[in-house]
Scaffold this active site. Structure first.
Site, PDB file in Angstrom:
ATOM      1  N   THR A 107       0.850  -1.187   0.000  1.00  0.00           N
ATOM      2  CA  THR A 107       0.000   0.000   0.000  1.00  0.00           C
ATOM      3  C   THR A 107       0.883   1.233   0.000  1.00  0.00           C
ATOM      4  O   THR A 107       1.860   1.320   0.750  1.00  0.00           O
ATOM      5  CB  THR A 107      -0.952   0.023   1.212  1.00  0.00           C
ATOM      6  N   PHE A 114       1.190   4.987   0.894  1.00  0.00           N
ATOM      7  CA  PHE A 114       0.614   6.011   1.762  1.00  0.00           C
ATOM      8  C   PHE A 114       1.182   7.378   1.384  1.00  0.00           C
ATOM      9  O   PHE A 114       2.328   7.473   0.937  1.00  0.00           O
ATOM     10  CB  PHE A 114       0.973   5.737   3.232  1.00  0.00           C
TER      11      PHE A 114
END
Lengths: 283, 283
Positions: free
Chosen positions: B174, B176
């Site tokens: 992921t 960020f």
């Protein structure tokens, strides 16, 4: 009744079913499915003639699951339909608006009507979907509760339309695609304009997307949509979904696609279909 | 402890909090927020020095809500961080794997570990988030239940890691972004490579996206991401989010952005920040 069937996600009264009815002019049996996966499986397995799924909403954006399922199944896009999403406040027959305190619906529908609900002093109650909330109200009669769903759901579940156009932003359209097997008979519509949907992958090198788009720009082919999705198993590499104006069998479009194949690591034509053009009232 | 605070969505033990701790090397107070909206509001209102939100996952794609919130708030992207998302099977201290029957977690985490859970014969139980399922297990001790969450959640809630790397596809990262006020002190990191995020809108005319991308291609500026989102109030018109390699103050990037302004109806630079480069182990 006809023996042509259309699979859709949701239960009777859903917006997807309404889109199917409007697209096929009621001449079909609609088959409710639990999930989008089930709609694709139903058509792939030959259990339904066609499937209809939402691909994009003008407020919320693309429905990515359906882009992924297009890639996983070997189906063809046979058509598209733009449905104006208009939420109605539905009550039991005979109730008055003043009696309503609670409004049941899907979280997204409740969010799209937030200002209207606040203005009316109505309390939102989350339900699994819009049509499901209408069915719930029919099965659990309560004169203080309403459902937020389509006028179609009102018909299906024998409810009364208390208010129409509850959505705060009237520019609310969902684009549906009609799916069929590669061998499916084409659904002919009188229209001059076609649209083609393709999916392709590119190697990760500077300027590659620019080069890919040049195959259309250099031939004055209009792109109507571009969407990127992560490529399964490849971190930060993308598949691109493009819709362009024209039929894949037009010589100019054929040359553009051949040109794109020189650059792309994979390419699939998802379908060419009549373009659905409507006048948007609320922009 | 420091007086620098970072707002994140979720509760203590969440993947977002883990990303904040890794990015800031533990030298911050982490502030849990109920929603992504609250993270942006917390930073905009000056209640937290920084915010951290996921913007893209290598399997699931972009987190659109955060693209929309970037547009709505006048914050700056100050950094990025790629977190390897690795789900652990967490049990109460002292329990053995053989005793586990049920696994609580967020639906997406459960889906990402579907094959592992089937192989182990474990039954999934849906919970509101990964860290929440770990907290639930601590508060409702049951030796037949496990939670699927990060090793960080195990630390926070005093649970035992029974198995690591439960996810079926290891290419699970992921990305960020770190948010701050325009006036925020820059977070300096030793790196040569910068990335810039911009958002712009285009009028709907043939070839316009191709022309827009040409401002980068003609200057050999590498695009690392392109994303389109529906434009609020305009049916089927789009805002484009682009990340490109380079700092907005580099003369060549500055000229590209000026060139793009000639074509775009609106343009905003969301931030220039050090690029986070990692070696992906599992591709």
């Amino acid at each position: 009744m006809t023996d042509i069937s259309v699979a859709f996600q949701g239960e009777h009264g859903a917006y997807s079913e309404l889109a199917a009815i409007e697209y096929f002019h009621r001449k079909v049996n609609t088959i409710p499915c639990h999930s989008f996966d089930d709609v694709f499986a139903q058509v792939s397995g030959g259990f339904s003639s066609f499937g209809i799924v939402p691909i994009e909403n003008s407020l919320a954006g693309s429905i990515h699951r359906n882009y992924d399922l297009l890639l996983r199944h070997n189906l063809q896009i046979l058509g598209e339909y733009h449905l104006r999403v208009s939420h109605c406040l539905l009550g039991l027959p005979g109730v008055r608006l003043e009696e309503i305190q609670f409004v049941h619906s899907h979280p997204q529908a409740l969010a799209q009507c937030e200002a209207s609900l606040n203005r009316l002093g109505l309390q939102p109650v989350v339900d699994i979907d819009t049509a499901g909330s209408a069915r719930w109200l029919r099965d659990n009669p309560d004169k203080h509760s309403a459902a937020l769903a389509s006028h179609h759901a009102a018909r299906v579940y024998g409810l009364q339309i208390l208010l129409e156009n509850m959505e705060d932003d009237q520019a609310n359209y969902t684009r549906f695609i009609i799916l069929g097997q590669k061998s499916s008979r084409r659904i002919e519509k009188k229209t001059a304009a076609y649209k083609t949907s393709i999916v392709f992958s590119l190697t990760n090198q500077p300027g590659i997307l620019f080069k890919a788009l040049s195959v259309f720009a250099l031939r004055d082919i209009d792109l109507t949509k571009i969407e990127s999705r992560p490529m399964p198993g490849h971190v930060w590499e993308y598949m691109f979904y493009i819709d362009f104006a024209g039929h894949a069998s037009d010589p100019i479009c054929q040359r553009a696609v051949d040109h794109l194949k020189e650059l792309a690591t994979s390419l699939r034509i998802l379908g060419s279909y009549p373009r659905h053009q409507i006048d948007y009232q609320a922009v």
